[in-house]
Design a protein around this motif. Structure first.
Motif, PDB file in Angstrom:
ATOM      1  N   ASP A 102       0.805  -1.220   0.000  1.00  0.00           N
ATOM      2  CA  ASP A 102       0.000   0.000   0.000  1.00  0.00           C
ATOM      3  C   ASP A 102       0.838   1.270   0.000  1.00  0.00           C
ATOM      4  OD1 ASP A 102      -2.373  -1.429  -0.035  1.00  0.00           O
ATOM      5  OD2 ASP A 102      -2.481  -1.561   2.151  1.00  0.00           O
ATOM      6  N   GLY A 118       0.386  -9.084   4.540  1.00  0.00           N
ATOM      7  CA  GLY A 118      -0.932  -9.692   4.491  1.00  0.00           C
ATOM      8  C   GLY A 118      -1.651  -9.605   5.817  1.00  0.00           C
ATOM      9  N   THR A 153      -3.565 -11.471   7.942  1.00  0.00           N
ATOM     10  CA  THR A 153      -5.007 -11.671   7.885  1.00  0.00           C
ATOM     11  C   THR A 153      -5.343 -13.150   7.988  1.00  0.00           C
ATOM     12  OG1 THR A 153      -6.994 -11.230   6.564  1.00  0.00           O
ATOM     13  CG2 THR A 153      -5.000 -11.825   5.359  1.00  0.00           C
ATOM     14  N   ASP A 189      -8.260 -13.803   6.392  1.00  0.00           N
ATOM     15  CA  ASP A 189      -9.184 -13.756   5.256  1.00  0.00           C
ATOM     16  C   ASP A 189      -8.377 -13.930   3.976  1.00  0.00           C
ATOM     17  OD1 ASP A 189     -10.828 -12.935   3.107  1.00  0.00           O
ATOM     18  OD2 ASP A 189     -12.013 -11.641   4.426  1.00  0.00           O
ATOM     19  N   ASP A 238      -9.267 -13.899   0.882  1.00  0.00           N
ATOM     20  CA  ASP A 238      -9.562 -12.908  -0.155  1.00  0.00           C
ATOM     21  C   ASP A 238      -8.721 -11.654   0.056  1.00  0.00           C
ATOM     22  OD1 ASP A 238     -11.373 -14.513  -1.412  1.00  0.00           O
ATOM     23  OD2 ASP A 238     -13.147 -13.597  -0.506  1.00  0.00           O
ATOM     24  N   VAL A 239      -8.592 -11.244   1.301  1.00  0.00           N
ATOM     25  CA  VAL A 239      -7.773 -10.077   1.633  1.00  0.00           C
ATOM     26  C   VAL A 239      -6.318 -10.339   1.266  1.00  0.00           C
ATOM     27  CG1 VAL A 239      -6.875  -8.666   3.537  1.00  0.00           C
ATOM     28  CG2 VAL A 239      -9.316  -9.230   3.423  1.00  0.00           C
ATOM     29  N   LEU A 240      -5.816 -11.523   1.607  1.00  0.00           N
ATOM     30  CA  LEU A 240      -4.430 -11.861   1.292  1.00  0.00           C
ATOM     31  C   LEU A 240      -4.187 -11.829  -0.212  1.00  0.00           C
ATOM     32  CD1 LEU A 240      -1.726 -12.828   2.606  1.00  0.00           C
ATOM     33  CD2 LEU A 240      -2.470 -15.160   2.080  1.00  0.00           C
ATOM     34  N   ASP A 242      -5.842 -10.217  -2.484  1.00  0.00           N
ATOM     35  CA  ASP A 242      -5.956  -8.844  -2.974  1.00  0.00           C
ATOM     36  C   ASP A 242      -4.676  -8.057  -2.715  1.00  0.00           C
ATOM     37  OD1 ASP A 242      -7.592  -6.478  -3.952  1.00  0.00           O
ATOM     38  OD2 ASP A 242      -7.074  -5.798  -1.932  1.00  0.00           O
ATOM     39  N   LYS A 243      -4.035  -8.299  -1.588  1.00  0.00           N
ATOM     40  CA  LYS A 243      -2.801  -7.568  -1.278  1.00  0.00           C
ATOM     41  C   LYS A 243      -1.675  -7.951  -2.229  1.00  0.00           C
ATOM     42  CE  LYS A 243      -3.878  -6.393   3.498  1.00  0.00           C
ATOM     43  NZ  LYS A 243      -3.489  -6.482   4.927  1.00  0.00           N
ATOM     44  N   ARG A 293      -2.210  -5.963  -5.327  1.00  0.00           N
ATOM     45  CA  ARG A 293      -1.777  -4.565  -5.211  1.00  0.00           C
ATOM     46  C   ARG A 293      -0.283  -4.427  -5.489  1.00  0.00           C
ATOM     47  NH1 ARG A 293      -4.646  -2.651   0.415  1.00  0.00           N
ATOM     48  NH2 ARG A 293      -6.436  -4.054   0.224  1.00  0.00           N
ATOM     49  N   GLN A 346       0.483 -13.973   9.248  1.00  0.00           N
ATOM     50  CA  GLN A 346       0.339 -13.168  10.457  1.00  0.00           C
ATOM     51  C   GLN A 346       1.705 -12.863  11.043  1.00  0.00           C
ATOM     52  OE1 GLN A 346      -2.293 -15.325  13.102  1.00  0.00           O
ATOM     53  NE2 GLN A 346      -4.102 -14.265  12.341  1.00  0.00           N
ATOM     54  N   SER A 370      -2.738 -20.107   1.996  1.00  0.00           N
ATOM     55  CA  SER A 370      -1.754 -19.053   1.788  1.00  0.00           C
ATOM     56  C   SER A 370      -0.664 -19.509   0.838  1.00  0.00           C
ATOM     57  CB  SER A 370      -1.153 -18.633   3.131  1.00  0.00           C
ATOM     58  OG  SER A 370      -0.143 -17.663   2.959  1.00  0.00           O
TER      59      SER A 370
END
Length: 353
Positions: free
Chosen positions: A39, A65, A67, A69, A71-73, A75-76, A79, A106, A119
């Motif tokens: 980010d 990451g 997370t 979740d 989906d969140v991982l 998506d990162k 990015r 984590q 993952s």
């Protein structure tokens, strides 16, 4: 859950095969780095891409990451993949990658992380790992190695997985951390006192011993955590002394020449040198981070010269044209300027006949 187990597209698979073929010759310039936040802007990619290295090694914390979740991982990772500098790097330079805790899932996580299988597939899909790779199905982690070159000009890159099997960390009390450790720029961890405690696990150790026995002029151990510093209080090999001592013992037992170490994780950069009960000095360059900084740098009695807490990447260059090749380790800043450097001959780390 989006594209969690999506196989590689034919284009991605073809690209991975082209990349594998393109680095069969021994690299003369290997670039490396760690700890880049998806980010944030990553302007250091501009300097890295100007280098046009033969290989780039991502040492871990390649995204943050953190997370449960998936989906969140995923998506990162996307990015990171969308950044122009990363796109250029991927297009022009072969890349290999290992994870550390933040891209594993984590902060400071080990074997207990519940989503490591998902993952793993997200991570390997992003890095275009072939669909038939053992890294996708091996029951105890994504450790791997690569061999480049032939005859007297060979480099083996060994990438242990320090997350999948890692036993519990040994914490000091909150009181001791705030009254002693923090004041000395040290973290909350201590060497494990549990017999047999390990980051690698026995199956990976058996694999690693066989990899160390393979012939190569340079054995580049690409570790997601620092290996040589004795104690920082943060995550490192020093927290699992049996692992660290076992590696040193295997180097001596099998008379392994040419070991060089690169590492990440710390959010600072430095060079370490270690020769206790070894037949030649081990040299480690820590490169961290591509975006992340840590101003409270921990003590390290094996540090050579100073440290940097500015953003940085590493450069391992080898002059194969010399009878006794020169190895040059450089840590470089955001504009490609040399921050610190260590030069040594291949013969100086190759005492065994």
């Amino acid at each position: 859950m989006k594209n969690l187990l999506k196989p590689l597209t034919p284009t991605a698979l073809a690209l991975s095969l082209v990349i594998s073929a393109s680095v069969t010759a021994a690299p003369s310039k290997i670039l490396f780095g760690s700890c880049g936040h998806q980010d944030k802007n990553i302007p250091i990619f501009n300097a890295i891409n100007k280098e046009q290295g033969d290989l780039f090694i991502f040492l871990g914390d390649n995204i943050y990451g953190d997370t449960n979740d998936m989906d969140v991982l995923a998506d990162k990772y996307q990015r990171l993949g969308a950044k122009p500098g990363f796109k250029t790097l991927k297009a022009q330079t072969p890349i290999i990658a290992m994870w550390d805790d933040h891209d594993y899932g984590q902060n400071d996580a080990g074997r207990e992380y519940p989503h490591k299988e998902q993952s793993r597939q997200i991570m390997l899909n992003f890095w275009d790992e072939p669909v038939n790779s053992a890294r996708r199905t091996r029951p105890d982690g994504i450790y791997t190695s690569y061999m480049y070159g032939e005859n007297e000009q060979t480099i083996q890159v060994i990438m242990p997985d320090l997350r999948w099997n890692r036993d519990a960390l040994n914490h000091v009390s909150e009181l001791e951390y705030y009254t002693k450790r923090k004041l000395n720029n040290q973290g909350p961890y201590s060497p494990s006192e549990v017999k047999g405690a390990s980051m690698l696990g026995e199956a990976q150790w058996q694999w690693l011993e066989q990899e160390l026995k393979k012939p190569a002029a340079i054995k580049l151990i690409a570790s997601s955590l620092q290996l040589l510093p004795d104690f920082t209080g943060w995550e490192s090999w020093a927290n699992f002394p049996e692992d660290r001592n076992r590696l040193f013992a295997l180097i001596k037992k099998h008379k392994v020449n040419g070991v060089v170490i690169i590492s990440g994780d710390t959010h600072w950069g430095e060079i370490s040198k270690y020769q206790q009960n070894l037949d030649y000095p081990l040299i480690e360059m820590t490169s961290s981070g591509l975006t992340e900084k840590w101003k409270d740098v921990s003590p390290n009695k094996h540090r050579v010269g100073n440290f940097t807490h500015n953003v940085n990447y590493g450069d391992l260059s080898i002059d194969w044209q010399q009878t006794d090749p020169t190895i040059s380790l450089k840590l470089k800043g955001v504009d490609g300027e040399v921050i610190m450097q260590s030069d040594f001959s291949l013969s100086s780390i190759s005492p065994y006949k």
